[in-house]
Write a protein that holds these residues in place. Structure first.
Motif, PDB file in Angstrom:
ATOM      1  N   MET A  33       0.953  -1.212  -0.013  1.00 55.10           N
ATOM      2  CA  MET A  33       0.108   0.114  -0.025  1.00 55.10           C
ATOM      3  C   MET A  33       0.757   1.263   0.071  1.00 55.10           C
ATOM      4  SD  MET A  33      -2.981  -1.019   2.506  1.00 55.10           S
ATOM      5  CE  MET A  33      -4.528  -1.741   2.204  1.00 55.10           C
ATOM      6  N   LYS A  34       2.110   1.128   0.532  1.00 54.09           N
ATOM      7  CA  LYS A  34       2.894   2.441   0.857  1.00 54.09           C
ATOM      8  C   LYS A  34       4.064   2.711  -0.194  1.00 54.09           C
ATOM      9  CE  LYS A  34       1.427   4.071   5.033  1.00 54.09           C
ATOM     10  NZ  LYS A  34       0.297   4.880   4.633  1.00 54.09           N
ATOM     11  N   PHE A  35       4.504   1.610  -0.573  1.00 57.79           N
ATOM     12  CA  PHE A  35       5.536   1.579  -1.531  1.00 57.79           C
ATOM     13  C   PHE A  35       5.292   0.974  -2.974  1.00 57.79           C
ATOM     14  CE2 PHE A  35       7.366   1.168   2.840  1.00 57.79           C
ATOM     15  CZ  PHE A  35       7.516   2.537   2.935  1.00 57.79           C
ATOM     16  N   ALA A  36       4.710  -0.090  -2.919  1.00 59.21           N
ATOM     17  CA  ALA A  36       4.865  -0.877  -4.192  1.00 59.21           C
ATOM     18  C   ALA A  36       3.725  -0.328  -5.197  1.00 59.21           C
ATOM     19  CB  ALA A  36       4.864  -2.317  -3.855  1.00 59.21           C
ATOM     20  N   MET A  37       2.572  -0.255  -4.751  1.00 58.14           N
ATOM     21  CA  MET A  37       1.544  -0.131  -5.727  1.00 58.14           C
ATOM     22  C   MET A  37       1.227   1.349  -6.016  1.00 58.14           C
ATOM     23  SD  MET A  37       0.196  -3.121  -6.385  1.00 58.14           S
ATOM     24  CE  MET A  37      -1.219  -2.910  -7.310  1.00 58.14           C
ATOM     25  N   PRO A  38       1.251   2.451  -5.081  1.00 50.21           N
ATOM     26  CA  PRO A  38       1.082   3.724  -5.505  1.00 50.21           C
ATOM     27  C   PRO A  38       1.814   4.223  -6.884  1.00 50.21           C
ATOM     28  CG  PRO A  38       1.381   3.670  -3.381  1.00 50.21           C
ATOM     29  CD  PRO A  38       1.555   2.374  -3.736  1.00 50.21           C
ATOM     30  N   PRO A  39       3.077   4.050  -7.023  1.00 45.73           N
ATOM     31  CA  PRO A  39       3.884   4.291  -8.355  1.00 45.73           C
ATOM     32  C   PRO A  39       3.119   3.488  -9.620  1.00 45.73           C
ATOM     33  CG  PRO A  39       5.401   3.303  -6.775  1.00 45.73           C
ATOM     34  CD  PRO A  39       4.271   3.353  -6.101  1.00 45.73           C
ATOM     35  N   ILE A  40       2.766   2.435  -9.595  1.00 40.14           N
ATOM     36  CA  ILE A  40       2.290   1.534 -10.491  1.00 40.14           C
ATOM     37  C   ILE A  40       0.901   2.169 -10.785  1.00 40.14           C
ATOM     38  CG2 ILE A  40       1.393  -0.755 -11.334  1.00 40.14           C
ATOM     39  CD1 ILE A  40       3.785  -2.028  -9.295  1.00 40.14           C
ATOM     40  N   MET A  41       0.057   2.347  -9.711  1.00 39.40           N
ATOM     41  CA  MET A  41      -1.226   2.737  -9.945  1.00 39.40           C
ATOM     42  C   MET A  41      -1.122   4.217 -10.596  1.00 39.40           C
ATOM     43  SD  MET A  41      -3.029   1.902  -6.483  1.00 39.40           S
ATOM     44  CE  MET A  41      -4.524   2.588  -6.682  1.00 39.40           C
ATOM     45  N   GLN A  42      -0.242   4.928 -10.387  1.00 41.03           N
ATOM     46  CA  GLN A  42      -0.144   6.238 -10.904  1.00 41.03           C
ATOM     47  C   GLN A  42       0.549   6.252 -12.390  1.00 41.03           C
ATOM     48  OE1 GLN A  42       2.502   8.866  -8.403  1.00 41.03           O
ATOM     49  NE2 GLN A  42       0.888   9.051  -6.781  1.00 41.03           N
ATOM     50  N   ALA A  43       1.263   5.196 -12.714  1.00 35.76           N
ATOM     51  CA  ALA A  43       1.881   5.298 -13.894  1.00 35.76           C
ATOM     52  C   ALA A  43       0.707   4.780 -14.665  1.00 35.76           C
ATOM     53  CB  ALA A  43       3.111   4.141 -13.683  1.00 35.76           C
TER      54      ALA A  43
ATOM     55  N   ILE B 140       8.634   2.269 -19.273  1.00 37.05           N
ATOM     56  CA  ILE B 140       8.040   1.369 -20.211  1.00 37.05           C
ATOM     57  C   ILE B 140       6.733   1.060 -19.680  1.00 37.05           C
ATOM     58  CG2 ILE B 140       8.228  -0.909 -21.163  1.00 37.05           C
ATOM     59  CD1 ILE B 140      11.275  -0.906 -20.470  1.00 37.05           C
ATOM     60  N   GLY B 141       5.654   1.328 -20.508  1.00 40.42           N
ATOM     61  CA  GLY B 141       4.150   1.027 -19.584  1.00 40.42           C
ATOM     62  C   GLY B 141       3.546   2.207 -19.210  1.00 40.42           C
ATOM     63  N   SER B 142       4.362   3.207 -18.847  1.00 38.93           N
ATOM     64  CA  SER B 142       3.858   4.590 -18.445  1.00 38.93           C
ATOM     65  C   SER B 142       3.904   5.508 -19.403  1.00 38.93           C
ATOM     66  CB  SER B 142       4.601   5.059 -17.176  1.00 38.93           C
ATOM     67  OG  SER B 142       6.043   5.040 -17.171  1.00 38.93           O
ATOM     68  N   ASP B 143       5.154   5.534 -20.248  1.00 39.32           N
ATOM     69  CA  ASP B 143       5.440   6.508 -21.417  1.00 39.32           C
ATOM     70  C   ASP B 143       4.995   5.920 -22.792  1.00 39.32           C
ATOM     71  OD1 ASP B 143       5.954   8.538 -19.472  1.00 39.32           O
ATOM     72  OD2 ASP B 143       7.965   8.082 -19.819  1.00 39.32           O
ATOM     73  N   THR B 144       5.526   4.368 -22.680  1.00 38.12           N
ATOM     74  CA  THR B 144       5.147   3.814 -23.954  1.00 38.12           C
ATOM     75  C   THR B 144       4.173   2.712 -23.656  1.00 38.12           C
ATOM     76  OG1 THR B 144       6.917   2.157 -23.404  1.00 38.12           O
ATOM     77  CG2 THR B 144       7.650   4.358 -24.787  1.00 38.12           C
ATOM     78  N   ILE B 150       5.053 -10.700 -19.305  1.00 32.07           N
ATOM     79  CA  ILE B 150       4.775 -10.792 -17.719  1.00 32.07           C
ATOM     80  C   ILE B 150       4.093  -9.275 -17.349  1.00 32.07           C
ATOM     81  CG2 ILE B 150       5.883 -10.481 -15.492  1.00 32.07           C
ATOM     82  CD1 ILE B 150       8.127 -12.259 -16.779  1.00 32.07           C
ATOM     83  N   GLN B 151       4.540  -8.280 -17.981  1.00 33.37           N
ATOM     84  CA  GLN B 151       4.110  -6.906 -17.753  1.00 33.37           C
ATOM     85  C   GLN B 151       2.539  -6.861 -18.241  1.00 33.37           C
ATOM     86  OE1 GLN B 151       5.886  -3.589 -19.270  1.00 33.37           O
ATOM     87  NE2 GLN B 151       5.072  -2.099 -17.965  1.00 33.37           N
ATOM     88  N   ASN B 152       2.282  -7.521 -19.329  1.00 34.36           N
ATOM     89  CA  ASN B 152       1.004  -7.381 -19.943  1.00 34.36           C
ATOM     90  C   ASN B 152      -0.070  -8.179 -19.111  1.00 34.36           C
ATOM     91  OD1 ASN B 152       0.566  -5.864 -22.594  1.00 34.36           O
ATOM     92  ND2 ASN B 152       2.545  -7.221 -23.146  1.00 34.36           N
ATOM     93  N   LEU B 153       0.517  -9.519 -18.601  1.00 34.17           N
ATOM     94  CA  LEU B 153      -0.209 -10.264 -17.808  1.00 34.17           C
ATOM     95  C   LEU B 153      -0.531  -9.471 -16.329  1.00 34.17           C
ATOM     96  CD1 LEU B 153      -1.263 -13.030 -18.637  1.00 34.17           C
ATOM     97  CD2 LEU B 153       0.561 -13.923 -17.027  1.00 34.17           C
ATOM     98  N   PHE B 154       0.430  -8.866 -15.953  1.00 34.77           N
ATOM     99  CA  PHE B 154       0.206  -7.975 -14.688  1.00 34.77           C
ATOM    100  C   PHE B 154      -0.746  -7.042 -14.818  1.00 34.77           C
ATOM    101  CE2 PHE B 154       1.262  -4.234 -12.382  1.00 34.77           C
ATOM    102  CZ  PHE B 154       1.112  -4.348 -11.454  1.00 34.77           C
ATOM    103  N   GLU B 155      -0.726  -6.447 -16.010  1.00 33.94           N
ATOM    104  CA  GLU B 155      -1.800  -5.255 -16.309  1.00 33.94           C
ATOM    105  C   GLU B 155      -3.206  -5.756 -16.488  1.00 33.94           C
ATOM    106  OE1 GLU B 155      -0.936  -2.352 -19.251  1.00 33.94           O
ATOM    107  OE2 GLU B 155       0.841  -1.664 -18.296  1.00 33.94           O
ATOM    108  N   ILE B 156      -3.251  -7.235 -17.020  1.00 31.75           N
ATOM    109  CA  ILE B 156      -4.596  -7.703 -17.234  1.00 31.75           C
ATOM    110  C   ILE B 156      -5.254  -7.979 -15.635  1.00 31.75           C
ATOM    111  CG2 ILE B 156      -5.697  -9.861 -17.990  1.00 31.75           C
ATOM    112  CD1 ILE B 156      -3.777  -9.896 -20.261  1.00 31.75           C
ATOM    113  N   PHE B 157      -4.403  -8.335 -15.014  1.00 30.25           N
ATOM    114  CA  PHE B 157      -5.034  -8.762 -13.635  1.00 30.25           C
ATOM    115  C   PHE B 157      -5.147  -7.543 -12.921  1.00 30.25           C
ATOM    116  CE2 PHE B 157      -2.939 -13.145 -14.130  1.00 30.25           C
ATOM    117  CZ  PHE B 157      -4.320 -13.697 -14.374  1.00 30.25           C
TER     118      PHE B 157
END
Lengths: 170, 356
Positions: A33-43, B140-144, B150-157
């Motif tokens: 919740m604090k470190f891993a997910m927020p950057p990914i969610m934002q991205a 990769i994935g944020s700008d492009t 693996i990344q595509n699978l991650f995004e699907i889930f």
């Protein structure tokens, strides 16, 4: 075979194990919740926003391009019709000029011919007059010679005049 | 006392289980279960162990005990394996349960195979998230566009959880709960999938694990509960006074049945698949002992075909149960966190979902 389940059953709740799991899960959830997910969610959200905005911008651009191309087409059609008109006018002008030239040339040629005819007639008349005078002189001279040799100048003159007059009538 | 009733219940449960699964062979299997030369060991396969199988080798896990000796002193002892614990002379093995020679066990903190597979589940998710995170950090994935399976699978889930589970159930507040729901879904899915490996243990086929998971959802639900949520429990709006009092126990029971159902559903689904496969494959060995190897060969055809089909089903169930757990968590949290006008459609919604 050693079962860690306190009473050896499948449905018993193992407190020590539960504490392990709870601690692992709390730590893991906090990290997520604090470190891993927020950057990914934002991205991902940023990317989605970007894509949505790009699509909207593209749509606007497309509409603009369509309008421009429509304008261009209109301008092209106008230019084409104008060119057509100009060509037609030029052809008309050329035709007219040609006709004018031809007419003028014809007139000139006719004039020249007229002139030539008139000149010829004039020359002919003057030649005739000269010829008549010459003939008269020749006749007189010949007559003089005859009279000198013969007689009666007056009677002979009269005869000669009559002859010339008859000549003229012919 | 609770333990006693639990044991009685378990005996009934086992009998029922074997009657249903093995039919006439049930009494045989149940008896054989108690003997060491049993052809199949159903309970041994589904139960938790003090070792972890690694490439066919048993790696014994450390034992940690918090216990009280007969003098009433609280002690914490650690041993590298069960054998060491017994060798120390302080503990003995009574019916496969490690007990102190004097005094009694307070809490058994020993590492178990299920705990290891629970950690594997979390670890697999951690690796996946770290991998994806590093990709997004690099752009990769944020700008492009995202790259690689693996990344595509991650995004699907991830997008499935966010768009199909979190958004419809949690409304505007969904962002807060996405990490929780995603963690729950992925770790349960990983644990369930690890359980498909023949040598591995299914951590989610353990009532303790599913109970802790359900308790977490319960806690998250209660901590995100609005005034409306608590009002619905203790002073149900829009009903006569007498009914309000009647509703309090009903709503309180409802409060606890939700996580209970979550825990039992996941546990039972994962456990049943495992037991089914062991029982059906076990038929080969039981027939071998009872009627000779010709019978065993003929049964093996049936067993292998059914097991293959069951494996496909289990793969589906592994993902499906992770989804159901996450979806119901989202529904429960959403109901508690909702600032609703007093329509009671949501109650029907719960009951419909609970029957999954």
């Amino acid at each position: 075979m050693l079962y860690l389940l306190a009473s050896g059953g499948l449905l018993s709740f193992n407190t020590g194990f539960a504490i392990w799991i709870a601690i692992s899960l709390v730590v893991f959830l906090l990290i997520m919740m604090k470190f891993a997910m927020p950057p990914i969610m934002q991205a991902l959200e940023g990317r989605e926003t970007k894509i949505r905005e790009s699509l909207e911008a593209a749509e606007v651009a497309l509409a603009k391009a369509e309008a421009i191309s429509k304008d261009n087409e209109k301008a092209l059609r106008e230019a084409e019709s104008k060119a057509h008109q100009i060509r037609k006018e030029a052809m008309d002008d050329a035709e007219r000029i040609r006709n004018e030239r031809v007419a003028k040339a014809k007139d000139e040629a006719e004039q020249i011919i007229e002139q030539a005819k008139a000149d010829i007639e004039q020359e002919k008349q003057s030649a005739l007059v000269t010829l008549r005078k010459e003939v008269a002189n020749l006749a007189i001279q010949s007559a003089t010679m005859i009279l000198d040799a013969e007689l009666d100048v007056e009677k002979n003159q009269k005869l000669v005049d009559n002859y010339i007059n008859d000549l003229t009538k012919n | 006392m609770i333990r006693q009733t639990m044991t009685n219940y378990l005996k009934f449960f086992y009998t029922l289980l074997f009657v249903v699964l093995l039919g006439s062979a049930s009494s045989y299997a149940a008896d054989a279960e108690k003997e060491s030369d049993s052809p199949i060991d159903i309970m041994g396969t589904v139960a938790d162990h003090d070792y972890f199988t690694f490439f066919g080798k048993k790696l014994y896990l450390p034992r940690l005990f918090l216990w009280e000796n007969d003098l009433g002193e609280l002690k914490f002892s650690t041993y590298s394996s069960t054998k060491k614990a017994i060798a120390s002379g302080e503990f003995i093995d009574i019916d496969h349960v490690i007990t102190p020679v004097t005094g009694h066990m307070v809490i058994d903190f020993s590492l178990t195979s299920h705990l290891i597979y629970f950690w594997f589940g979390l670890g697999a998710l951690a690796l996946l998230v770290m991998f994806a995170g590093s990709r997004y950090k690099k752009g990769i994935g944020s700008d492009t566009a995202p790259r690689g399976a693996i990344q595509n699978l991650f995004e699907i889930f991830y997008e499935f959880i966010r768009d199909e589970v979190a958004k419809p159930n949690l409304g505007d507040k969904y962002r807060t709960y996405v990490p929780y729901l995603f963690t729950m879904f992925m770790s349960i899915a990983f644990m369930n999938s690890f359980g498909l490996l023949p040598w591995a243990a299914t951590a989610t086929a353990d009532i303790t694990v599913t109970a802790v998971l359900a308790i977490f959802t319960f806690l998250v639900t209660q901590f995100s509960g609005t005034k409306d949520h608590w009002q619905h429990i203790f002073w149900f709006p829009g009903v006569p006074l007498g009914v309000k009092f009647l509703m309090i126990p009903v709503e309180l029971i409802g409060l606890f049945t939700k996580p209970f159902a979550l825990a039992i559903r996941l546990f039972a689904n994962m456990m049943s698949g495992k037991i089914m496969i062991i029982a059906i494959l076990g038929l080969i060995f039981i027939f071998n002992e009872m009627y000779g190897n010709i019978a065993a060969y003929s049964v093996s055809v049936f067993s292998v075909v059914i097991t293959s089909i069951l494996y496909i089903l289990k793969l589906l169930v592994a993902i499906l149960q992770a989804y159901i757990f996450t979806l119901l968590s989202a529904v429960f949290i959403g109901m508690a966190a909702e600032e609703h006008e007093h329509d009671h459609k949501h109650d029907e919604h719960i009951h419909a979902d609970l029957s999954v």
